[in-house]
Design a protein around this motif. Structure first.
Motif, PDB file in Angstrom:
ATOM      1  N   PHE A  19     101.158  37.854   4.411  1.00  0.00           N
ATOM      2  CA  PHE A  19     100.663  36.498   4.194  1.00  0.00           C
ATOM      3  C   PHE A  19     101.760  35.445   4.291  1.00  0.00           C
ATOM      4  O   PHE A  19     101.475  34.276   4.457  1.00  0.00           O
ATOM      5  N   THR A  27     101.194  31.675  -1.513  1.00  0.00           N
ATOM      6  CA  THR A  27     100.993  32.989  -0.901  1.00  0.00           C
ATOM      7  C   THR A  27     100.213  33.900  -1.842  1.00  0.00           C
ATOM      8  O   THR A  27      99.273  34.586  -1.434  1.00  0.00           O
ATOM      9  N   MET A  31      96.559  35.712  -1.198  1.00  0.00           N
ATOM     10  CA  MET A  31      96.381  37.155  -1.328  1.00  0.00           C
ATOM     11  C   MET A  31      95.295  37.492  -2.335  1.00  0.00           C
ATOM     12  O   MET A  31      94.468  38.382  -2.111  1.00  0.00           O
ATOM     13  N   PRO A  51      98.911  45.546  -3.617  1.00  0.00           N
ATOM     14  CA  PRO A  51      99.544  44.241  -3.368  1.00  0.00           C
ATOM     15  C   PRO A  51     101.037  44.257  -3.644  1.00  0.00           C
ATOM     16  O   PRO A  51     101.524  44.982  -4.516  1.00  0.00           O
ATOM     17  N   SER A  54     104.233  39.407  -0.924  1.00  0.00           N
ATOM     18  CA  SER A  54     103.648  38.591   0.135  1.00  0.00           C
ATOM     19  C   SER A  54     102.845  39.421   1.130  1.00  0.00           C
ATOM     20  O   SER A  54     102.582  38.984   2.238  1.00  0.00           O
ATOM     21  N   SER A  55     102.450  40.637   0.738  1.00  0.00           N
ATOM     22  CA  SER A  55     101.710  41.498   1.649  1.00  0.00           C
ATOM     23  C   SER A  55     100.766  42.415   0.875  1.00  0.00           C
ATOM     24  O   SER A  55     100.918  42.615  -0.332  1.00  0.00           O
ATOM     25  N   LEU A  56      99.805  42.963   1.611  1.00  0.00           N
ATOM     26  CA  LEU A  56      98.862  43.925   1.052  1.00  0.00           C
ATOM     27  C   LEU A  56      98.842  45.179   1.913  1.00  0.00           C
ATOM     28  O   LEU A  56      98.724  45.097   3.144  1.00  0.00           O
TER      29      LEU A  56
END
Length: 234
Positions: A19, A27, A31, A51, A54-56
């Motif tokens: 993200f 961010t 998410m 999670p 900044s990403s999943l």
């Protein structure tokens, strides 16, 4: 942010959704919005969602979904509407004994920023943090964003043993060591509360997206501090 969010393969049975490339509340909000939307879609074969800042990580059953089809389905959900989310969750307050044997790095953090230890405590307790991730070690809630006035690098040489309940700083992050473990964050205090119990569901006191604020207590209160919400004391 330009180029985000983006989807990329993570092996043959998972996707990585990025993200942004930084730690920031916007961010996290995006998410959280997508996570809620993905969960509500009840996709058959969706196995795991993990999670991070900044990403999943999104895992799926390859016997139910071909990779390309699952990626396309996730992309559809991602593009449904604007990703904005403001959590109405209450602020969870965490008592902390700062400095001394509970926070052996507090003096260093103060010297690094040329301020007093009391000012470090004031800055640390002034912010309401978001929990960006649970992990690194079991139950560790990694939070941000720390006020710039006390952003401090990790230790050059990590400790081999950090006591449970230790409250620490690392760059833009603050967090709590839920269990005794190695660690390289700057230890500025310690909370008497327990934050991880594998016998509970969920095992962590905090979840991603929670809002947290620290407050100081005297060292004399540490031993007798009451347990809260059933998790107990360290």
């Amino acid at each position: 942010m330009k180029g985000f969010p983006r989807i990329s393969p993570y092996g043959d049975r998972a996707l990585l959704l990025e993200f942004s490339g930084d730690i920031d509340p916007e961010t996290l909000g995006a998410m959280q919005a997508f996570l809620r939307r993905l969960t509500a879609a009840q996709i058959p074969g969706l196995k795991e969602i993990v999670p991070s800042y900044s990403s999943l990580f999104v895992g799926f059953d390859p016997f139910i979904w071909p990779f390309s089809a699952f990626s396309a389905r996730v992309s559809e959900i991602l593009e449904e509407k604007d990703l904005s989310f403001d959590s109405p969750s209450p602020v969870k307050r965490v008592p902390v004994v700062y400095g001394g044997s509970c926070g052996p790095d507090l003096s260093y953090v103060a010297q690094y920023h040329r301020i007093s230890p009391a000012e470090v405590v004031a800055w640390h307790t002034s912010a309401v943090y978001r929990v960006y991730a649970i992990g690194g070690f079991p139950g560790l809630p990694a939070m941000g964003v720390v006020p710039k006035e006390i952003e401090t690098p990790r230790l050059a040489v990590p400790r081999t043993k950090v006591p449970p309940g230790s409250v620490a700083l690392a760059g833009k992050q603050t967090g709590i060591y839920a269990l005794e473990s190695p660690g390289g964050w700057q230890l500025i205090g310690r909370t008497p509360l327990l934050f991880f119990d594998p016998s509970r569901t969920p095992p962590s006191r905090f979840q991603t997206g929670d809002r947290v604020q620290f407050y100081p207590i005297p060292e004399s209160d540490f031993a007798g501090f009451p347990s809260l919400d059933g998790f107990g004391r360290i």
